[in-house]
Design a protein around this motif. Structure first.
Motif, mmCIF file in Angstrom:
data_model
loop_
_atom_site.group_PDB
_atom_site.id
_atom_site.type_symbol
_atom_site.label_atom_id
_atom_site.label_comp_id
_atom_site.label_asym_id
_atom_site.label_seq_id
_atom_site.Cartn_x
_atom_site.Cartn_y
_atom_site.Cartn_z
ATOM 1 N N LYS A 266 -22.510 122.847 60.134
ATOM 2 C CA LYS A 266 -21.865 121.563 59.898
ATOM 3 C C LYS A 266 -21.391 121.407 58.472
ATOM 4 O O LYS A 266 -20.436 120.751 58.214
ATOM 5 C CB LYS A 266 -22.824 120.447 60.268
ATOM 6 C CG LYS A 266 -23.309 120.625 61.677
ATOM 7 C CD LYS A 266 -23.242 119.391 62.420
ATOM 8 C CE LYS A 266 -23.787 119.669 63.786
ATOM 9 N NZ LYS A 266 -23.229 119.080 64.854
ATOM 10 N N SER A 267 -22.081 122.012 57.522
ATOM 11 C CA SER A 267 -21.675 121.908 56.126
ATOM 12 C C SER A 267 -21.939 123.240 55.442
ATOM 13 O O SER A 267 -23.076 123.625 55.272
ATOM 14 C CB SER A 267 -22.446 120.798 55.415
ATOM 15 O OG SER A 267 -22.083 120.773 54.057
ATOM 16 N N ILE A 268 -20.895 123.910 55.081
ATOM 17 C CA ILE A 268 -21.054 125.223 54.474
ATOM 18 C C ILE A 268 -21.415 125.122 52.998
ATOM 19 O O ILE A 268 -22.209 125.883 52.485
ATOM 20 C CB ILE A 268 -19.785 126.066 54.677
ATOM 21 C CG1 ILE A 268 -19.664 126.382 56.161
ATOM 22 C CG2 ILE A 268 -19.807 127.324 53.848
ATOM 23 C CD1 ILE A 268 -18.422 127.089 56.564
ATOM 24 N N ASP A 269 -20.861 124.139 52.298
ATOM 25 C CA ASP A 269 -21.102 124.067 50.855
ATOM 26 C C ASP A 269 -22.422 123.385 50.501
ATOM 27 O O ASP A 269 -22.920 123.538 49.412
ATOM 28 C CB ASP A 269 -19.940 123.387 50.144
ATOM 29 C CG ASP A 269 -19.793 121.916 50.499
ATOM 30 O OD1 ASP A 269 -20.548 121.422 51.361
ATOM 31 O OD2 ASP A 269 -18.914 121.272 49.914
ATOM 32 N N GLY A 270 -23.036 122.644 51.432
ATOM 33 C CA GLY A 270 -24.312 122.008 51.152
ATOM 34 C C GLY A 270 -24.223 120.840 50.199
ATOM 35 O O GLY A 270 -25.205 120.471 49.575
ATOM 36 N N SER A 271 -23.045 120.235 50.067
ATOM 37 C CA SER A 271 -22.904 119.100 49.159
ATOM 38 C C SER A 271 -23.847 117.982 49.593
ATOM 39 O O SER A 271 -24.053 117.739 50.768
ATOM 40 C CB SER A 271 -21.461 118.604 49.133
ATOM 41 O OG SER A 271 -21.030 118.278 50.428
ATOM 42 N N LYS B 191 -35.212 126.506 57.590
ATOM 43 C CA LYS B 191 -34.280 126.607 58.723
ATOM 44 C C LYS B 191 -34.444 125.384 59.623
ATOM 45 O O LYS B 191 -33.479 124.743 60.023
ATOM 46 C CB LYS B 191 -34.534 127.893 59.513
ATOM 47 C CG LYS B 191 -33.602 128.054 60.691
ATOM 48 C CD LYS B 191 -33.856 129.367 61.414
ATOM 49 C CE LYS B 191 -32.847 129.544 62.527
ATOM 50 N NZ LYS B 191 -33.435 129.544 63.825
ATOM 51 N N ARG B 192 -35.699 125.062 59.935
ATOM 52 C CA ARG B 192 -35.971 123.890 60.773
ATOM 53 C C ARG B 192 -35.535 122.599 60.077
ATOM 54 O O ARG B 192 -34.861 121.752 60.658
ATOM 55 C CB ARG B 192 -37.456 123.839 61.126
ATOM 56 C CG ARG B 192 -37.805 122.704 62.094
ATOM 57 C CD ARG B 192 -39.289 122.697 62.494
ATOM 58 N NE ARG B 192 -40.132 122.347 61.348
ATOM 59 C CZ ARG B 192 -40.967 123.186 60.739
ATOM 60 N NH1 ARG B 192 -41.074 124.436 61.139
ATOM 61 N NH2 ARG B 192 -41.689 122.795 59.716
ATOM 62 N N PHE C 259 -27.326 120.354 58.702
ATOM 63 C CA PHE C 259 -26.586 121.328 57.904
ATOM 64 C C PHE C 259 -26.509 122.696 58.572
ATOM 65 O O PHE C 259 -25.743 123.541 58.149
ATOM 66 C CB PHE C 259 -27.186 121.449 56.499
ATOM 67 C CG PHE C 259 -26.862 120.256 55.637
ATOM 68 C CD1 PHE C 259 -25.679 120.210 54.928
ATOM 69 C CD2 PHE C 259 -27.712 119.176 55.571
ATOM 70 C CE1 PHE C 259 -25.355 119.111 54.160
ATOM 71 C CE2 PHE C 259 -27.402 118.074 54.799
ATOM 72 C CZ PHE C 259 -26.221 118.038 54.095
ATOM 73 N N LEU C 260 -27.320 122.910 59.597
ATOM 74 C CA LEU C 260 -27.280 124.149 60.373
ATOM 75 C C LEU C 260 -27.348 123.795 61.847
ATOM 76 O O LEU C 260 -28.033 122.847 62.224
ATOM 77 C CB LEU C 260 -28.485 125.049 60.047
ATOM 78 C CG LEU C 260 -28.558 125.692 58.685
ATOM 79 C CD1 LEU C 260 -29.917 126.369 58.512
ATOM 80 C CD2 LEU C 260 -27.459 126.715 58.526
ATOM 81 N N GLU C 261 -26.656 124.570 62.667
ATOM 82 C CA GLU C 261 -26.790 124.403 64.113
ATOM 83 C C GLU C 261 -28.022 125.149 64.576
ATOM 84 O O GLU C 261 -28.404 126.158 63.986
ATOM 85 C CB GLU C 261 -25.569 124.987 64.837
ATOM 86 C CG GLU C 261 -24.394 124.081 64.845
ATOM 87 C CD GLU C 261 -23.291 124.598 65.746
ATOM 88 O OE1 GLU C 261 -23.496 125.603 66.452
ATOM 89 O OE2 GLU C 261 -22.227 123.989 65.734
#
Length: 113
Positions: A4-9, A50-51, A58-60
């Motif tokens: 969902k968000s690659i840059d982690g802003s 990860k969880r 931020f991660l699927e």
């Protein structure tokens, strides 16, 4: 699988650190255990983040395709005909329109991010 968000802003430095490792781990397409060992990382910490980052949006989720449900709160503060969804990671999606096609279009757009 897309994130969902690659840059982690909007994340703390520590959260960005773990998000970067999890992105790299996925790109290498190996096991999480192998990645942790190769990079001198704690396996329990990698699984924890990860969880946590998955719960934050931020991660699927990987594997089974399960989706976690989030509590929905209805609010009457939006103008008539305007719908708004605020995600746990702080992202807000707002649109106006009636019917399922409008919602489906918005959700497809958000999924493509």
């Amino acid at each position: 699988m897309t994130d969902k968000s690659i840059d982690g802003s909007g994340l703390s430095e520590k959260q960005q650190y773990w998000l970067a490792h999890l992105h790299t781990c996925r790109l290498e397409a190996g096991t999480i255990k192998g990645y942790a060992e190769a990079n001198g990382l704690s396996l329990p910490s990698l699984y924890f983040w990860k969880r946590k980052l998955t719960q934050m949006g931020f991660l699927e989720e990987s594997g089974s395709g399960k989706r976690r449900f989030q509590r929905l709160e209805l609010s009457s503060t939006s103008p008539a005909g305007v719908c708004r969804i605020q995600f746990p990671n702080g992202m807000t999606v707002e649109w106006s329109g009636n019917g399922g096609e409008s919602l489906l279009s918005v959700l497809r757009s958000v999924a493509a991010l």
